[in-house]
Design a protein around this motif. Structure first.
Motif, PDB file in Angstrom:
ATOM      1  N   LEU A  13       0.721  -1.123   0.004  1.00 36.21           N
ATOM      2  CA  LEU A  13      -0.327  -0.008  -0.035  1.00 36.21           C
ATOM      3  C   LEU A  13       0.873   1.444   0.192  1.00 36.21           C
ATOM      4  N   TYR A  14       2.182   1.373   0.287  1.00 33.19           N
ATOM      5  CA  TYR A  14       3.007   2.299   0.438  1.00 33.19           C
ATOM      6  C   TYR A  14       2.848   3.195  -0.952  1.00 33.19           C
ATOM      7  N   LYS A  15       2.748   2.595  -2.156  1.00 34.03           N
ATOM      8  CA  LYS A  15       2.590   3.198  -3.092  1.00 34.03           C
ATOM      9  C   LYS A  15       1.400   4.582  -3.253  1.00 34.03           C
ATOM     10  N   LEU A  16       0.635   4.139  -2.466  1.00 29.15           N
ATOM     11  CA  LEU A  16      -0.814   4.973  -2.585  1.00 29.15           C
ATOM     12  C   LEU A  16      -0.191   6.294  -2.175  1.00 29.15           C
ATOM     13  N   LEU A  17       0.706   6.581  -1.238  1.00 27.92           N
ATOM     14  CA  LEU A  17       1.124   7.703  -0.794  1.00 27.92           C
ATOM     15  C   LEU A  17       2.509   8.297  -1.089  1.00 27.92           C
ATOM     16  N   SER A  18       3.233   7.283  -1.697  1.00 31.03           N
ATOM     17  CA  SER A  18       4.601   7.689  -2.041  1.00 31.03           C
ATOM     18  C   SER A  18       4.899   7.567  -3.532  1.00 31.03           C
ATOM     19  N   LYS A  19       6.115   7.802  -4.154  1.00 25.03           N
ATOM     20  CA  LYS A  19       6.427   7.732  -5.244  1.00 25.03           C
ATOM     21  C   LYS A  19       7.893   7.028  -5.193  1.00 25.03           C
ATOM     22  N   GLU A  20       8.359   6.663  -4.103  1.00 24.18           N
ATOM     23  CA  GLU A  20       9.448   5.865  -3.666  1.00 24.18           C
ATOM     24  C   GLU A  20       9.534   4.712  -4.125  1.00 24.18           C
ATOM     25  N   ASN A  21      10.759   3.717  -4.280  1.00 25.71           N
ATOM     26  CA  ASN A  21      10.778   2.391  -4.636  1.00 25.71           C
ATOM     27  C   ASN A  21      10.441   1.366  -3.609  1.00 25.71           C
ATOM     28  N   THR A  22      10.655   1.807  -2.279  1.00 27.61           N
ATOM     29  CA  THR A  22      10.471   1.000  -1.083  1.00 27.61           C
ATOM     30  C   THR A  22       9.602   1.583  -0.250  1.00 27.61           C
ATOM     31  N   PRO A  23       9.089   0.766   0.681  1.00 28.90           N
ATOM     32  CA  PRO A  23       8.275   1.628   1.863  1.00 28.90           C
ATOM     33  C   PRO A  23       9.057   2.237   2.662  1.00 28.90           C
ATOM     34  N   MET A  24       8.503   3.128   3.683  1.00 28.07           N
ATOM     35  CA  MET A  24       9.320   3.797   4.646  1.00 28.07           C
ATOM     36  C   MET A  24       9.487   3.174   6.066  1.00 28.07           C
TER      37      MET A  24
END
Length: 355
Positions: free
Chosen positions: A337-348
Motif C-alpha cells: 500500500l505504500y505506493k498510494l502515498l509515496s513515489k519511492e521504490n520501497t516502503p518507509m
C-alpha cells in the motif's frame, strides 16, 4: 475504533442557523428548527474528528469522542456537555456548526497576531526562535482557515498495480501563525514541524501528495523566488516579505483565502532519506504553473537550515482507502500500500522526523 456520540436538541423556538455535518462520506445540512435528534454514529473511525463551532469570536472545536450530549435550550443557548464540564454558546453568536476531521486547541484571545509574533522573533537565531514557534502552535495560535481541512479524492495504484480510491484531508495553505486577518506562514525546522504535526494528529506531506495537492488546487500561483544575498534568505524579515508577496499575488489572481493554494512554497516532506540521512531536512516542490516543481527532492540541507521558501503543509494522519480509515504511517510502511502515498521504490521504515 468506532464511537457513537448522541446529540440531543431540545428547544421550542424558531432558529435560522444551519447545522452542516460534513466530512468523511457525510455531507448534509440541517435546519436547527427542524431537527430533534442527531446521532454522530458511524461517521468514521477518525479519532481526532471535532464538532467545529463557527462563532463571532472564531472557531471553537470540541473532539467528538469527548462529547456526551448537546442541547439547544429555551433561552437560545447551545450547551455541549463533555466529561470535564460544559461549554456554552449563545445561538446569536453562532454562524454555523460542522464536523471536521481534526481537533485543534482554541486560540487564546490574547495570542499575538501573525505580524506581532513574527516581529517578536526578528533577529533571533534558529535555536532561539524554534521553541517560540513551537509554543505558539501548540497553544493553538493558528488562523481559522487552518482549522478547516479540505478533503481530496484521488485514485492511486498500489505496488501491485491495483487502483484504490484514496481520500485525504489537507490544510488549504501552509502552516501559519495568527488570525485570518493577520497571519504569516512560518518556515521552521523539521523537528519543530514534526512536533506540531504529531500534536495536531497529522503527517507532513510526501512528494506524491505534494504533486496531487497541486493538481487539486484551485489557486495555482507562480513561485516567487529571491536572489540570495549573504544569509538574507534565512532571516525572519524575508519570511515576512515572502508571505506578503504571496498574498499580493493571490489577490491579483482573485484567489480566496480559504481556497486550496499551491505553487507558493517548497514542502518539507517525509521520505526514506529521513531514516538514511538523519540530521538533514528533505524538501520538494514549489511548482510552476505548468505543474513541474522547481525543487526536485533534495536532502542536502542540514536540519537547522531554513529559508523563506520552506513551508509546512499538514495532512490528516488518517487516510481513507476505498472508504476504510487507515493510519498514513501504516500505509507508508506497508509493502504493497505504500505506493498510494509515496513515489519511492520501497516502503518507509521511518515516516516521521526524529525530534
Amino acid at each position: 475504533m468506532k464511537w457513537i456520540v448522541s446529540i440531543l436538541f431540545l428547544f421550542s423556538f424558531a432558529c435560522s442557523q444551519s447545522l452542516h455535518v460534513s466530512g468523511q462520506s457525510i455531507n448534509r445540512t440541517y435546519q436547527l428548527a427542524e431537527i430533534q435528534r442527531l446521532e454522530f454514529a458511524n461517521l468514521d473511525s477518525l479519532s481526532h474528528a471535532s464538532l467545529s463551532i463557527h462563532t463571532v469570536n472564531g472557531i471553537k472545536q470540541i473532539r467528538l469522542a469527548n462529547i456526551d450530549s448537546l442541547n439547544l435550550t429555551e433561552d437560545k443557548k447551545l450547551k455541549i456537555y463533555i466529561e470535564s464540564g460544559e461549554n456554552e454558546f449563545r445561538l446569536a453568536d453562532i454562524d454555523h456548526v460542522n464536523v471536521t476531521p481534526l481537533t485543534f486547541p482554541d486560540r487564546h484571545d490574547d495570542a499575538p497576531s501573525g505580524s506581532e509574533f513574527m516581529n517578536s522573533i526578528l533577529g533571533k537565531s534558529f535555536n532561539e526562535r524554534e521553541p517560540l514557534i513551537l509554543a505558539e502552535f501548540l497553544a493553538g495560535n493558528i488562523p481559522d482557515i487552518s482549522r478547516e481541512f479540505i478533503t481530496l479524492t484521488s485514485v492511486f495504484n498500489d505496488a501491485n498495480g491495483v487502483p484504490h480510491t484514496v481520500e485525504y484531508d489537507v490544510m488549504s495553505d501552509y502552516l501559519s501563525v495568527g488570525t485570518n486577518e493577520d497571519y504569516c506562514r512560518v518556515p521552521m525546522g523539521p523537528s519543530t514541524a514534526q512536533a506540531i504535526a504529531d500534536a495536531y494528529g497529522c503527517i507532513l506531506t510526501t512528494t506524491k501528495l505534494c504533486d496531487d495537492i497541486w493538481h487539486h488546487a484551485t489557486v495555482k500561483l507562480s513561485p516567487i523566488p529571491y536572489a540570495p544575498v549573504g544569509d538574507n534568505n534565512s532571516q525572519v524579515y524575508k519570511f515576512i516579505e515572502h508571505n506578503h508577496d504571496i498574498n499580493a499575488a493571490r489577490h491579483a489572481e482573485s484567489g480566496e483565502i480559504s481556497e486550496l493554494i499551491a505553487g507558493i512554497k517548497k514542502d518539507v516532506v517525509i521520505c526514506n532519506a529521513i531514516n538514511s540521512k538523519p540530521g538533514y531536512v528533505c524538501i520538494y516542490g514549489w511548482h510552476y504553473t505548468s505543474g513541474s516543481p522547481i525543487q526536485p527532492l533534495y536532502t542536502g540541507h542540514v536540519d537547522w537550515y531554513v529559508d523563506y521558501s520552506h513551508g509546512i503543509r499538514l495532512v490528516n494522519e488518517y487516510v481513507r482507502v476505498d472508504g476504510v480509515s487507515m493510519s498514513a504511517h501504516d500505509i507508508l510502511k506497508d509493502p504493497v500500500l505504500y505506493k498510494l502515498l509515496s513515489k519511492e521504490n520501497t516502503p518507509m521504515q521511518l515516516s516521521s522526523y526524529r525530534k
